[in-house]
Write a protein that holds these residues in place. Structure first.
Motif, short mmCIF file in Angstrom:
data_model
loop_
_atom_site.label_atom_id
_atom_site.label_comp_id
_atom_site.label_asym_id
_atom_site.label_seq_id
_atom_site.Cartn_x
_atom_site.Cartn_y
_atom_site.Cartn_z
N MET A 128 58.03 0.08 20.10
CA MET A 128 57.66 0.91 19.64
C MET A 128 58.92 2.10 20.63
O MET A 128 59.95 1.46 21.52
N THR A 164 56.70 -4.94 15.04
CA THR A 164 56.23 -3.47 14.78
C THR A 164 57.25 -3.32 16.31
O THR A 164 56.21 -3.77 17.44
N ALA A 176 50.12 7.99 12.22
CA ALA A 176 49.34 6.87 12.16
C ALA A 176 47.63 6.22 12.61
O ALA A 176 46.63 5.85 12.29
N PHE A 209 58.79 10.79 9.94
CA PHE A 209 57.82 10.14 11.23
C PHE A 209 56.78 11.03 10.61
O PHE A 209 55.94 11.51 9.87
N SER A 221 54.34 6.71 13.23
CA SER A 221 54.33 5.19 12.58
C SER A 221 56.07 5.97 11.84
O SER A 221 55.85 7.01 11.20
N LYS A 222 56.89 4.72 11.68
CA LYS A 222 57.91 5.26 10.99
C LYS A 222 58.36 3.49 10.36
O LYS A 222 58.09 2.45 11.64
N SER A 223 58.52 3.23 9.21
CA SER A 223 59.54 2.02 8.38
C SER A 223 60.50 2.09 9.07
O SER A 223 61.79 2.99 8.63
N LEU A 265 56.11 2.43 16.37
CA LEU A 265 54.86 3.00 16.71
C LEU A 265 55.43 4.32 17.37
O LEU A 265 56.04 3.19 18.84
N ARG A 292 59.42 -1.67 11.87
CA ARG A 292 58.61 -0.56 12.24
C ARG A 292 58.70 -0.10 13.85
O ARG A 292 58.69 -0.45 14.29
N GLY A 325 46.92 -2.41 14.12
CA GLY A 325 48.20 -1.38 14.59
C GLY A 325 49.44 -1.33 14.72
O GLY A 325 50.25 -1.52 14.45
#
Length: 352
Positions: free
Chosen positions: A63, A61, A140, A137, A348-350, A95, A93, A56
């Motif tokens: 948030m 990553t 995920a 988004f 989630s999004k890049s 989340l 990325r 995850g």
């Protein structure tokens, strides 16, 4: 459902929340014509960066969390600012929503807005999902909660499994001992760190967070509602159950003063007719997928159900969050005839 304001402030205050010992955050408020119309956090958990990406989080990553917006335009501005800050911190990325630690309030409520949230659960208007998805988004992970009628006995099969475990000399289930609470917390969270270590979204508790959690949870720990299971004398599983303090927070509007503290203390002496929530349970990883693991779970749930009903007059309980792909826990929830009543999504999004 108004939350206790002092608790909410503490969660976002770095010198009061040990989460910030391994995390950093940017808190933001959106204003329109002098009026606050939205809020968001952008944050980075350094321990989450060290986790495997397939679980995850992982390198790069970040948030977002504490998300609220008056309309879609405000939502997009807030998300854009969160992304801008995360990019400036070299994140690739994002989340969210996760407010603020994965152990606090993960996910956006997308099903179950028709009833009030229980203790330590987020609650969001239904339109938030479309506002987040329209900004690029994608889902995920899905988290589920299950509703259980605790006034009813479990199905005959589960009762037979429980009785079989009670006849097994190798197995014992005991209540937590509150006078030994610090030691009990160490046992519970050591099992948790082991049991959940392969789960999606797992980030280990630090010693500072363990001590902090133990102190914060102690007032809502009632011995008959919290169990530790032992195999051959070694603690291998636990189940925590909290009475739903939200019912009194609603009465005092989340404020301790001038008289809220009185109502809160009176409720804490014996939370009569309270709903119950099982926010955490775990069985050591070495026992996963074994018959004894499910037996221990059924034994703990059975004893807690009986105590909640007989001692506190409880009618319903809630189990969760449960990852939707956690086959073992989903099977246990189905076996005791509980039903899904809420669904949360972590998006989630890049950022590349």
């Amino acid at each position: 459902m108004p939350q206790l304001r002092s608790e909410q402030i503490e969660l976002i205050t770095p010198d009061k929340n040990p989460f910030f010992g391994h995390a950093k955050a940017q808190l933001m408020i959106a204003w329109r014509q002098g009026k606050p119309v939205g809020r968001i956090s952008a944050h980075i958990d350094k321990l989450a960066l060290d986790m495997p990406k397939e679980q995850g989080f992982g390198p790069g990553t970040g948030m977002f969390g504490y998300f609220d917006a008056e309309d879609e335009a405000v939502a997009h501005v807030l998300l854009a600012e969160a992304e801008r800050w995360l990019r400036s911190e070299e994140m690739e990325r994002v989340l969210g929503p996760i407010s603020m630690s994965i152990w606090e309030e993960p996910g956006l409520l997308v099903r179950g807005q028709d009833h009030s949230p229980m203790i330590m659960m987020g609650h969001h208007p239904a339109q938030y999902r479309s506002w987040i998805e329209s900004y690029g988004f994608e889902p995920a992970k899905t988290l589920l909660t299950y509703d259980l009628d605790v006034s009813r006995d479990f199905p005959p099969l589960i009762q037979r499994i429980v009785k079989s475990g009670e006849r097994n000399d190798r197995i014992s289930v005991r209540q937590v001992v509150k006078k030994d609470w610090d030691a009990e917390v160490d046992i519970i969270l050591s099992i948790l760190n082991d049991a959940w270590s392969s789960n999606w979204g797992f980030v280990p508790f630090t010693p500072e967070e363990i001590a902090h959690a133990g102190k914060k949870l102690r007032p809502i720990i009632f011995e008959p509602l919290n169990m530790i299971a032992e195999l051959d004398g070694e603690p291998v599983a636990f189940m925590l159950t909290f009475p739903d303090i939200n019912q009194v927070l609603k009465k005092i509007d989340g404020k301790l003063f001038p008289f809220g503290w009185f109502h809160l203390l009176r409720w804490l002496r014996k939370p009569k007719d309270a709903g119950m929530r099982v926010p955490l349970m775990g069985v050591k990883k070495e026992l996963h997928n074994s018959r004894v693991a499910s037996q221990l779970a059924f034994m703990m749930i059975s004893q807690i159900r009986k105590n909640a009903s007989a001692l506190y007059g409880s009618q319903r309980g809630e189990i969760g969050w449960i990852l939707d792909d956690n086959q073992g826990m989903v099977a246990i929830a189905d076996a005791i005839e509980s039903k899904i009543n809420r669904e949360y999504i972590v998006f989630s999004k890049s950022l590349s």
